[in-house]
Design a protein around this motif. Structure first.
Motif, PDB file in Angstrom:
ATOM      1  N   VAL A   1      33.103  38.643  42.423  1.00 38.47           N
ATOM      2  CA  VAL A   1      33.684  38.510  43.767  1.00 38.47           C
ATOM      3  C   VAL A   1      33.394  37.122  44.335  1.00 38.47           C
ATOM      4  CG1 VAL A   1      33.528  39.318  46.146  1.00 38.47           C
ATOM      5  CG2 VAL A   1      33.672  40.972  44.287  1.00 38.47           C
ATOM      6  N   LYS A   2      32.141  36.680  44.222  1.00 33.52           N
ATOM      7  CA  LYS A   2      31.781  35.355  44.725  1.00 33.52           C
ATOM      8  C   LYS A   2      32.533  34.257  43.980  1.00 33.52           C
ATOM      9  CE  LYS A   2      27.061  36.536  46.189  1.00 33.52           C
ATOM     10  NZ  LYS A   2      25.613  36.263  45.942  1.00 33.52           N
ATOM     11  N   ALA A   3      32.593  34.382  42.663  1.00 34.99           N
ATOM     12  CA  ALA A   3      33.253  33.362  41.848  1.00 34.99           C
ATOM     13  C   ALA A   3      34.751  33.322  42.120  1.00 34.99           C
ATOM     14  CB  ALA A   3      32.988  33.621  40.371  1.00 34.99           C
ATOM     15  N   ALA A   4      35.368  34.475  42.306  1.00 38.95           N
ATOM     16  CA  ALA A   4      36.813  34.521  42.552  1.00 38.95           C
ATOM     17  C   ALA A   4      37.168  33.818  43.861  1.00 38.95           C
ATOM     18  CB  ALA A   4      37.290  35.972  42.586  1.00 38.95           C
ATOM     19  N   ARG A   5      36.374  34.042  44.889  1.00 41.39           N
ATOM     20  CA  ARG A   5      36.617  33.365  46.172  1.00 41.39           C
ATOM     21  C   ARG A   5      36.440  31.856  46.031  1.00 41.39           C
ATOM     22  NH1 ARG A   5      34.166  38.195  49.282  1.00 41.39           N
ATOM     23  NH2 ARG A   5      35.944  38.920  50.520  1.00 41.39           N
ATOM     24  N   ALA A   6      35.388  31.445  45.311  1.00 37.48           N
ATOM     25  CA  ALA A   6      35.145  30.013  45.124  1.00 37.48           C
ATOM     26  C   ALA A   6      36.236  29.379  44.258  1.00 37.48           C
ATOM     27  CB  ALA A   6      33.774  29.801  44.487  1.00 37.48           C
TER      28      ALA A   6
ATOM     29  N   ALA B   1      32.698  24.758  36.728  1.00 38.20           N
ATOM     30  CA  ALA B   1      31.415  24.245  37.214  1.00 38.20           C
ATOM     31  C   ALA B   1      31.419  24.119  38.732  1.00 38.20           C
ATOM     32  CB  ALA B   1      31.115  22.901  36.563  1.00 38.20           C
ATOM     33  N   LEU B   2      32.504  23.619  39.298  1.00 39.11           N
ATOM     34  CA  LEU B   2      32.610  23.506  40.749  1.00 39.11           C
ATOM     35  C   LEU B   2      32.653  24.886  41.399  1.00 39.11           C
ATOM     36  CD1 LEU B   2      35.115  20.540  41.192  1.00 39.11           C
ATOM     37  CD2 LEU B   2      32.641  20.532  41.515  1.00 39.11           C
ATOM     38  N   THR B   3      33.287  25.822  40.728  1.00 40.20           N
ATOM     39  CA  THR B   3      33.329  27.196  41.233  1.00 40.20           C
ATOM     40  C   THR B   3      31.923  27.764  41.354  1.00 40.20           C
ATOM     41  OG1 THR B   3      35.524  27.627  40.299  1.00 40.20           O
ATOM     42  CG2 THR B   3      34.130  29.535  40.734  1.00 40.20           C
ATOM     43  N   ALA B   4      31.101  27.548  40.339  1.00 43.36           N
ATOM     44  CA  ALA B   4      29.721  28.032  40.375  1.00 43.36           C
ATOM     45  C   ALA B   4      28.937  27.367  41.504  1.00 43.36           C
ATOM     46  CB  ALA B   4      29.044  27.774  39.038  1.00 43.36           C
ATOM     47  N   LEU B   5      29.141  26.066  41.684  1.00 45.85           N
ATOM     48  CA  LEU B   5      28.460  25.347  42.759  1.00 45.85           C
ATOM     49  C   LEU B   5      28.818  25.928  44.122  1.00 45.85           C
ATOM     50  CD1 LEU B   5      26.849  22.931  43.949  1.00 45.85           C
ATOM     51  CD2 LEU B   5      28.958  21.597  43.808  1.00 45.85           C
ATOM     52  N   LEU B   6      30.104  26.144  44.371  1.00 49.81           N
ATOM     53  CA  LEU B   6      30.544  26.643  45.674  1.00 49.81           C
ATOM     54  C   LEU B   6      30.147  28.105  45.883  1.00 49.81           C
ATOM     55  CD1 LEU B   6      34.086  25.028  45.987  1.00 49.81           C
ATOM     56  CD2 LEU B   6      31.866  24.142  46.693  1.00 49.81           C
TER      57      LEU B   6
ATOM     58  N   THR C   1      33.593  29.694  51.565  1.00 46.04           N
ATOM     59  CA  THR C   1      34.053  30.602  50.504  1.00 46.04           C
ATOM     60  C   THR C   1      34.032  32.055  50.973  1.00 46.04           C
ATOM     61  OG1 THR C   1      31.813  30.790  49.570  1.00 46.04           O
ATOM     62  CG2 THR C   1      33.231  29.060  48.679  1.00 46.04           C
ATOM     63  N   GLN C   2      33.154  32.381  51.911  1.00 43.03           N
ATOM     64  CA  GLN C   2      33.078  33.756  52.399  1.00 43.03           C
ATOM     65  C   GLN C   2      34.312  34.156  53.195  1.00 43.03           C
ATOM     66  OE1 GLN C   2      29.282  34.578  54.337  1.00 43.03           O
ATOM     67  NE2 GLN C   2      28.311  32.906  53.222  1.00 43.03           N
ATOM     68  N   GLN C   3      35.085  33.158  53.657  1.00 41.22           N
ATOM     69  CA  GLN C   3      36.280  33.451  54.445  1.00 41.22           C
ATOM     70  C   GLN C   3      37.550  33.513  53.597  1.00 41.22           C
ATOM     71  OE1 GLN C   3      36.583  30.926  57.966  1.00 41.22           O
ATOM     72  NE2 GLN C   3      34.366  30.615  57.974  1.00 41.22           N
ATOM     73  N   VAL C   4      37.420  33.251  52.306  1.00 41.97           N
ATOM     74  CA  VAL C   4      38.585  33.330  51.417  1.00 41.97           C
ATOM     75  C   VAL C   4      39.019  34.791  51.310  1.00 41.97           C
ATOM     76  CG1 VAL C   4      39.410  32.980  49.067  1.00 41.97           C
ATOM     77  CG2 VAL C   4      37.945  31.260  50.144  1.00 41.97           C
ATOM     78  N   TYR C   5      40.302  35.033  51.460  1.00 35.70           N
ATOM     79  CA  TYR C   5      40.819  36.410  51.491  1.00 35.70           C
ATOM     80  C   TYR C   5      40.850  37.013  50.092  1.00 35.70           C
ATOM     81  CZ  TYR C   5      43.994  40.346  52.142  1.00 35.70           C
ATOM     82  OH  TYR C   5      44.541  41.593  52.152  1.00 35.70           O
ATOM     83  N   LEU C   6      40.244  38.181  49.950  1.00 35.39           N
ATOM     84  CA  LEU C   6      40.257  38.922  48.696  1.00 35.39           C
ATOM     85  C   LEU C   6      40.825  40.305  48.959  1.00 35.39           C
ATOM     86  CD1 LEU C   6      39.463  39.179  45.682  1.00 35.39           C
ATOM     87  CD2 LEU C   6      37.198  39.936  46.451  1.00 35.39           C
ATOM     88  N   GLU C   7      42.021  40.553  48.465  1.00 36.68           N
ATOM     89  CA  GLU C   7      42.706  41.825  48.711  1.00 36.68           C
ATOM     90  C   GLU C   7      41.930  42.985  48.091  1.00 36.68           C
ATOM     91  OE1 GLU C   7      47.080  43.776  47.723  1.00 36.68           O
ATOM     92  OE2 GLU C   7      46.853  41.600  47.846  1.00 36.68           O
ATOM     93  N   GLU C   8      42.002  44.147  48.738  1.00 34.23           N
ATOM     94  CA  GLU C   8      41.249  45.314  48.294  1.00 34.23           C
ATOM     95  C   GLU C   8      41.655  45.746  46.875  1.00 34.23           C
ATOM     96  OE1 GLU C   8      38.658  48.436  47.996  1.00 34.23           O
ATOM     97  OE2 GLU C   8      38.675  46.746  49.394  1.00 34.23           O
ATOM     98  N   THR C   9      42.931  45.612  46.543  1.00 40.76           N
ATOM     99  CA  THR C   9      43.362  45.996  45.189  1.00 40.76           C
ATOM    100  C   THR C   9      42.693  45.126  44.124  1.00 40.76           C
ATOM    101  OG1 THR C   9      45.300  44.546  45.398  1.00 40.76           O
ATOM    102  CG2 THR C   9      45.596  46.881  45.926  1.00 40.76           C
ATOM    103  N   LEU C  10      42.398  43.871  44.458  1.00 42.31           N
ATOM    104  CA  LEU C  10      41.722  42.997  43.507  1.00 42.31           C
ATOM    105  C   LEU C  10      40.243  43.374  43.372  1.00 42.31           C
ATOM    106  CD1 LEU C  10      43.267  39.490  44.307  1.00 42.31           C
ATOM    107  CD2 LEU C  10      43.887  41.119  42.520  1.00 42.31           C
ATOM    108  N   VAL C  11      39.657  43.838  44.478  1.00 39.61           N
ATOM    109  CA  VAL C  11      38.281  44.333  44.408  1.00 39.61           C
ATOM    110  C   VAL C  11      38.214  45.539  43.478  1.00 39.61           C
ATOM    111  CG1 VAL C  11      36.366  45.350  45.701  1.00 39.61           C
ATOM    112  CG2 VAL C  11      37.704  43.485  46.696  1.00 39.61           C
TER     113      VAL C  11
END
Length: 326
Positions: free
Chosen positions: A261-266, A39-44, A222-232
């Protein structure tokens, strides 16, 4: 009314704020750490939540607890078959004293909206939420009214009762970032629930722990959370398989990829990290993807479930065995 651009905060400050609201919610929603984190993930992630489970499992309580923990405007709509779209969005009414039409805002113009038993109203009224959830605005008589930020819809529905209900169409379900189930509590947890909830309304006694500006700042982070290209690419592979499978009637759309992508960063922030792990995606796979998938009828008759289908996908594409083209 829109909020001003929030100031920037550090990751360590964000983790502290998240812990504050997480601890408060878990003091009311006992033994449901995973559901609280989702739930907090969705909020963020600036997403909306569909709380789907059996009656009495705490869906409405979770929604109210989140709202009480934030220093934001909160509105509740009890959806019924006779509810009209204007009861959600608001309407222009004629003021006989002034001789002019005036806008009377509906409950959707708020920060946190609890749409209780959303499947008990007609599709026409359900669709009144579409523009608000997707565009963060409502248009009435040609005039657009922007919604306040943050804006979160928490909708509840009972999945087993069909009398007097109107199932949400997939276009509506797709507007929800994730679908969360609470399930029955363990016996030990239910014992604590009895002690806390038998006397008085514990939710009504809660005080806000996060201000509106603080919520906006953490959302921006949350937009600054690092998401590696392999995970994308891992997310894209999961989505692509649903489009190639012969057992799937309605596959995952680009909106599903974006939502993951948004949820994973949050989720990484909620877990106290500034980077995404493969486990974040695996934990989010069913909550983010399941309500967006539709299996063919022949598969349903065989007993196949969307959740089982997604679990098989995760087993088929282990991240460690993947090869990327250079």
């Amino acid at each position: 009314m829109t909020a001003p651009n929030p100031a920037k905060i550090s990751f360590s400050e964000a983790f502290q704020l998240i812990d504050l609201i997480k601890n408060q919610i878990e003091s009311v929603i006992i033994g449901k750490q995973s559901a609280v984190e989702l739930a907090l993930t969705a909020l963020l992630a600036r997403g909306h939540i569909l709380l789907e489970d059996l009656p009495g499992t705490g869906k409405t309580t979770l929604a109210k607890t989140i709202a009480r923990s934030l220093s934001c405007d909160f509105k509740r709509i009890q959806f019924t078959p006779d509810l009209m779209p204007s009861d959600v969005t608001g309407m222009n009414y004629y003021n006989t004293k002034t001789g002019t039409f005036e806008f009377r805002p509906g409950p959707v113009l708020t920060n946190v909206l609890l749409a209780d038993e959303i499947n008990r109203t007609t599709p026409r009224t359900q669709s009144a939420l579409l523009e608000a959830m997707e565009e963060k605005q409502v248009t009435i008589d040609g005039v657009t009214h922007p919604l306040q930020q943050p804006f979160l819809v928490l909708a509840t529905q009972n999945p087993i009762e069909s009398e007097g209900t109107f199932p949400l169409p997939f276009a509506q379900q797709d507007r929800f970032l994730m679908r969360i189930k609470l399930d029955y509590p363990l016996k030990a947890d239910e014992s604590i629930i009895l002690q806390k909830h038998t006397f008085g309304d514990i939710v009504a006694s809660l005080e806000p722990v996060l201000s509106l500006d603080q919520v906006l700042m953490v959302q921006e982070l949350t937009q600054q959370v690092y998401l590696e290209e392999t995970l994308v690419q891992y997310i894209l592979d999961l989505v692509e398989i649903t489009r190639q499978s012969e057992t799937v009637e309605l596959a995952l759309s680009p909106r599903a990829s974006i939502s993951m992508v948004k949820a994973a960063r949050a989720m990484a922030l909620v877990k106290g990290r500034d980077y995404v792990l493969p486990d974040d995606i695996k934990l989010l796979c069913i909550p983010v993807f399941a309500h967006r998938l539709k299996l063919k009828k022949a598969e349903k008759y065989k007993g196949a479930q969307v959740e089982d289908f997604l679990k098989q996908l995760l087993d088929k594409i282990p991240l460690s065995l993947r090869k990327r083209e250079q």
